[in-house]
Design an enzyme around this catalytic site. Sequence first.
Site, PDB file in Angstrom:
ATOM      1  N   ARG A  29       0.837  -1.205   0.000  1.00 61.37           N
ATOM      2  CA  ARG A  29       0.000   0.000   0.000  1.00 61.37           C
ATOM      3  C   ARG A  29       0.873   1.256   0.000  1.00 61.37           C
ATOM      4  O   ARG A  29       1.892   1.307   0.689  1.00 61.37           O
ATOM      5  CB  ARG A  29      -0.958   0.001   1.195  1.00 61.37           C
ATOM      6  N   ASP A  30       0.437   2.229  -0.808  1.00 63.98           N
ATOM      7  CA  ASP A  30       1.161   3.496  -0.889  1.00 63.98           C
ATOM      8  C   ASP A  30       1.070   4.224   0.451  1.00 63.98           C
ATOM      9  O   ASP A  30       0.017   4.256   1.086  1.00 63.98           O
ATOM     10  CB  ASP A  30       0.563   4.362  -2.011  1.00 63.98           C
ATOM     11  N   ILE A  31       2.192   4.814   0.857  1.00 65.42           N
ATOM     12  CA  ILE A  31       2.246   5.500   2.159  1.00 65.42           C
ATOM     13  C   ILE A  31       1.447   6.812   2.138  1.00 65.42           C
ATOM     14  O   ILE A  31       1.030   7.295   3.179  1.00 65.42           O
ATOM     15  CB  ILE A  31       3.727   5.741   2.557  1.00 65.42           C
ATOM     16  N   ASN A  87       4.606   6.201 -13.720  1.00 65.68           N
ATOM     17  CA  ASN A  87       5.279   7.488 -13.928  1.00 65.68           C
ATOM     18  C   ASN A  87       6.733   7.237 -14.290  1.00 65.68           C
ATOM     19  O   ASN A  87       7.420   6.463 -13.618  1.00 65.68           O
ATOM     20  CB  ASN A  87       5.205   8.336 -12.650  1.00 65.68           C
ATOM     21  N   VAL A  96      10.382   7.881  -6.988  1.00 66.82           N
ATOM     22  CA  VAL A  96      11.156   6.731  -6.498  1.00 66.82           C
ATOM     23  C   VAL A  96      11.706   5.986  -7.715  1.00 66.82           C
ATOM     24  O   VAL A  96      10.943   5.606  -8.613  1.00 66.82           O
ATOM     25  CB  VAL A  96      10.296   5.781  -5.627  1.00 66.82           C
ATOM     26  N   HIS A 100       7.299   1.223 -10.488  1.00 62.30           N
ATOM     27  CA  HIS A 100       6.138   0.883  -9.653  1.00 62.30           C
ATOM     28  C   HIS A 100       4.878   1.226 -10.415  1.00 62.30           C
ATOM     29  O   HIS A 100       4.724   2.322 -10.931  1.00 62.30           O
ATOM     30  CB  HIS A 100       6.186   1.599  -8.298  1.00 62.30           C
ATOM     31  N   HIS A 102       1.118   2.016 -10.153  1.00 58.51           N
ATOM     32  CA  HIS A 102       0.092   2.448  -9.190  1.00 58.51           C
ATOM     33  C   HIS A 102      -1.240   1.803  -9.578  1.00 58.51           C
ATOM     34  O   HIS A 102      -1.675   1.910 -10.730  1.00 58.51           O
ATOM     35  CB  HIS A 102      -0.106   3.969  -9.247  1.00 58.51           C
TER      36      HIS A 102
HETATM   37  P1  DGP Z   1       5.826   8.187  -8.014  1.00 62.80           P
HETATM   38  O1  DGP Z   1       5.459   9.633  -7.811  1.00 62.80           O
HETATM   39  O2  DGP Z   1       5.100   7.605  -9.217  1.00 62.80           O
HETATM   40  O3  DGP Z   1       7.303   7.947  -8.042  1.00 62.80           O
HETATM   41  O4  DGP Z   1       5.230   7.423  -6.765  1.00 62.80           O
HETATM   42  C1  DGP Z   1       5.971   7.077  -5.659  1.00 62.80           C
HETATM   43  C2  DGP Z   1       4.987   6.664  -4.594  1.00 62.80           C
HETATM   44  O5  DGP Z   1       5.704   6.013  -3.574  1.00 62.80           O
HETATM   45  C3  DGP Z   1       4.246   7.815  -3.943  1.00 62.80           C
HETATM   46  O6  DGP Z   1       2.856   7.707  -4.246  1.00 62.80           O
HETATM   47  C4  DGP Z   1       4.479   7.654  -2.457  1.00 62.80           C
HETATM   48  C5  DGP Z   1       5.047   6.265  -2.347  1.00 62.80           C
HETATM   49  N1  DGP Z   1       6.044   6.085  -1.307  1.00 62.80           N
HETATM   50  C6  DGP Z   1       7.133   6.863  -1.084  1.00 62.80           C
HETATM   51  N2  DGP Z   1       7.832   6.396  -0.034  1.00 62.80           N
HETATM   52  C7  DGP Z   1       7.172   5.291   0.409  1.00 62.80           C
HETATM   53  C8  DGP Z   1       7.407   4.367   1.463  1.00 62.80           C
HETATM   54  O7  DGP Z   1       8.370   4.444   2.225  1.00 62.80           O
HETATM   55  N3  DGP Z   1       6.491   3.365   1.623  1.00 62.80           N
HETATM   56  C9  DGP Z   1       5.410   3.247   0.801  1.00 62.80           C
HETATM   57  N4  DGP Z   1       4.580   2.236   1.039  1.00 62.80           N
HETATM   58  N5  DGP Z   1       5.158   4.100  -0.218  1.00 62.80           N
HETATM   59  C10 DGP Z   1       6.031   5.098  -0.403  1.00 62.80           C
END
Ligand code: DGP
Length: 114
Positions: A29-31, A87, A96, A100, A102
Amino acid sequence: MSDCLFCRIVSGEVPGSVVYHDEQVTAFRDIRPQAPTHILIVPNVHLTSTEEVRPEHISLMGRLIQLASELARQEGIAASGYRLVLNTGPDAGQSVGHIHLHLLGGRRFGWPPG
Ligand code: DGP
């Protein structure tokens, strides 16, 4: 890659809300969720972005999409619909450096994106 956040979630070194894991892919799950369901689906192997996808990764990339569909069913959003987002690079807001996908759902999204 030991300095990659998502590699560290895949390996279990950094805790994440993991909803699926196998030898190829991991979903968590996204944080910072942008929708009631917001899951990130990643290849376990480190690929910085879609710019690194090569012919040998084609089935892996397909697996990301197929798992997204499975998870959408599990989350109860398959019928109402969902959005899949990859992205790539700064203009798309990639923050990141590990591919990934979404999986977003549970609300209505606008189009075109802002
Ligand atoms: P993007 O903008 O497409 O690179 O999305 C990166 C996503 O990663 C963003 O929606 C927030 C998520 N994210 C960043 N750090 C963490 C983390 O430590 N844990 C989790 N679960 N998600 C994270």
